[in-house]
Design a protein around this motif. Structure first.
Motif, mmCIF file in Angstrom:
data_model
loop_
_atom_site.group_PDB
_atom_site.id
_atom_site.type_symbol
_atom_site.label_atom_id
_atom_site.label_comp_id
_atom_site.label_asym_id
_atom_site.label_seq_id
_atom_site.Cartn_x
_atom_site.Cartn_y
_atom_site.Cartn_z
ATOM 1 N N LEU A 11 39.840 24.998 68.497
ATOM 2 C CA LEU A 11 38.949 24.879 67.774
ATOM 3 C C LEU A 11 38.045 26.208 67.681
ATOM 4 N N VAL A 12 37.475 26.554 68.754
ATOM 5 C CA VAL A 12 36.558 27.727 68.854
ATOM 6 C C VAL A 12 37.588 28.970 68.646
ATOM 7 N N THR A 13 38.643 28.847 68.967
ATOM 8 C CA THR A 13 39.746 29.917 68.675
ATOM 9 C C THR A 13 40.005 30.132 67.124
ATOM 10 N N LEU A 14 40.390 29.128 66.662
ATOM 11 C CA LEU A 14 40.620 29.131 65.084
ATOM 12 C C LEU A 14 39.370 29.707 64.325
ATOM 13 N N ALA A 15 38.211 29.136 64.725
ATOM 14 C CA ALA A 15 36.705 29.671 64.170
ATOM 15 C C ALA A 15 36.621 31.031 64.389
ATOM 16 N N ALA A 16 36.944 31.581 65.661
ATOM 17 C CA ALA A 16 36.396 32.688 66.086
ATOM 18 C C ALA A 16 37.614 33.904 65.401
ATOM 19 N N ALA A 17 38.735 33.483 65.309
ATOM 20 C CA ALA A 17 39.818 34.435 64.718
ATOM 21 C C ALA A 17 39.570 34.536 63.143
ATOM 22 N N GLY A 18 39.244 33.290 62.492
ATOM 23 C CA GLY A 18 38.756 33.492 61.189
ATOM 24 C C GLY A 18 37.976 34.434 60.499
ATOM 25 N N VAL A 19 36.728 34.210 61.325
ATOM 26 C CA VAL A 19 35.658 35.110 61.196
ATOM 27 C C VAL A 19 35.820 36.274 61.291
ATOM 28 N N THR A 20 36.481 36.443 62.439
ATOM 29 C CA THR A 20 37.042 38.103 62.794
ATOM 30 C C THR A 20 37.864 38.691 61.694
ATOM 31 N N TYR A 21 38.973 37.768 61.187
ATOM 32 C CA TYR A 21 39.897 38.325 60.276
ATOM 33 C C TYR A 21 38.968 38.665 58.970
ATOM 34 N N LEU B 277 38.989 48.089 68.173
ATOM 35 C CA LEU B 277 39.498 48.229 66.933
ATOM 36 C C LEU B 277 38.180 47.780 65.908
ATOM 37 N N TRP B 278 37.257 46.963 66.423
ATOM 38 C CA TRP B 278 36.119 46.769 65.322
ATOM 39 C C TRP B 278 35.201 48.100 65.093
ATOM 40 N N VAL B 279 35.080 48.806 66.309
ATOM 41 C CA VAL B 279 34.358 50.015 66.324
ATOM 42 C C VAL B 279 34.987 51.029 65.546
ATOM 43 N N GLN B 280 36.421 51.002 65.415
ATOM 44 C CA GLN B 280 37.068 52.031 64.649
ATOM 45 C C GLN B 280 36.986 51.780 63.483
ATOM 46 N N ARG B 281 37.112 50.450 62.885
ATOM 47 C CA ARG B 281 37.419 50.025 61.560
ATOM 48 C C ARG B 281 35.777 49.633 60.686
ATOM 49 N N ARG B 282 35.034 49.140 61.681
ATOM 50 C CA ARG B 282 33.806 48.706 60.919
ATOM 51 C C ARG B 282 32.207 49.061 61.615
ATOM 52 N N GLY B 283 32.473 49.974 62.660
ATOM 53 C CA GLY B 283 31.341 50.503 63.247
ATOM 54 C C GLY B 283 30.741 49.455 64.295
ATOM 55 N N TRP B 284 29.530 50.063 64.953
ATOM 56 C CA TRP B 284 29.123 49.489 66.214
ATOM 57 C C TRP B 284 28.341 48.200 65.798
ATOM 58 N N ALA B 285 27.776 48.186 64.937
ATOM 59 C CA ALA B 285 26.974 47.061 64.408
ATOM 60 C C ALA B 285 27.805 45.609 64.123
ATOM 61 N N VAL B 286 29.031 45.774 63.728
ATOM 62 C CA VAL B 286 29.797 44.793 63.267
ATOM 63 C C VAL B 286 30.346 44.673 64.882
ATOM 64 N N ALA B 287 30.824 45.441 65.536
ATOM 65 C CA ALA B 287 31.597 45.147 66.736
ATOM 66 C C ALA B 287 30.451 44.209 67.537
ATOM 67 N N LEU B 288 29.268 44.751 67.638
ATOM 68 C CA LEU B 288 28.407 43.863 68.433
ATOM 69 C C LEU B 288 28.147 42.567 68.179
ATOM 70 N N GLY B 289 28.219 42.232 66.816
ATOM 71 C CA GLY B 289 28.029 41.056 66.175
ATOM 72 C C GLY B 289 29.459 40.060 66.462
ATOM 73 N N LEU B 290 30.617 40.766 66.489
ATOM 74 C CA LEU B 290 31.737 40.098 66.730
ATOM 75 C C LEU B 290 32.175 39.753 68.096
ATOM 76 N N GLY B 291 31.495 40.659 68.953
ATOM 77 C CA GLY B 291 31.612 40.490 70.392
ATOM 78 C C GLY B 291 30.612 39.496 70.857
ATOM 79 N N ALA B 292 29.652 39.222 70.125
ATOM 80 C CA ALA B 292 28.648 38.105 70.768
ATOM 81 C C ALA B 292 29.443 36.814 70.080
ATOM 82 N N LEU B 293 29.936 36.872 69.029
ATOM 83 C CA LEU B 293 30.560 35.772 68.686
ATOM 84 C C LEU B 293 31.891 35.260 69.448
ATOM 85 N N TYR B 294 32.498 36.423 70.027
ATOM 86 C CA TYR B 294 33.555 36.128 71.079
ATOM 87 C C TYR B 294 33.140 35.291 72.198
#
Length: 117
Positions: A94-104, A53-70
């Protein structure tokens, strides 16, 4: 189903939910079954689904950044639980809330001018 129905269904799915499920349910499955690899499979499935979904919506750069966050959230949960001594479920929560919030905020929130349904 028509193409427009499939497109709307695909765009309604929140990648933040996949992140939360991957982290929290992955931990729960590993704890509940005692099979860490099974929890890892849930973690991987959530991450791959979100990454698509990240690649489809925001491209590879954002997908790689969010993947690193995950992956970083997964590691941080271990550090908090094993290194700091925090309760395991609290660390994962705690980490789930933070990661999901940043992802949203980065990938799921509608952009200015984007139509929402």
């Amino acid at each position: 189903m028509t193409t427009s129905v499939l497109t709307r269904a695909r765009t309604r799915l929140s990648s933040a939910v996949l992140v939360a499920v991957g982290l929290a349910a992955g931990f729960g499955v590993a704890q509940g079954t005692g099979i860490r690899a099974l929890g890892g499979a849930v973690f991987l499935a959530g991450g791959l689904g979100a990454a698509y979904l990240w690649v489809q919506r925001r491209g590879w750069a954002v997908a790689l950044g969010l993947g690193a966050l995950y992956v970083g959230a997964f590691v941080l949960a271990h550090v908090l639980a094993l290194g700091v001594g925090m309760a395991s479920w609290l660390a994962v929560g705690l980490v789930t809330l933070a990661a999901a919030g940043v992802t949203y905020a980065v990938a799921d929130r509608p952009q200015p001018g984007q139509l929402t349904r």
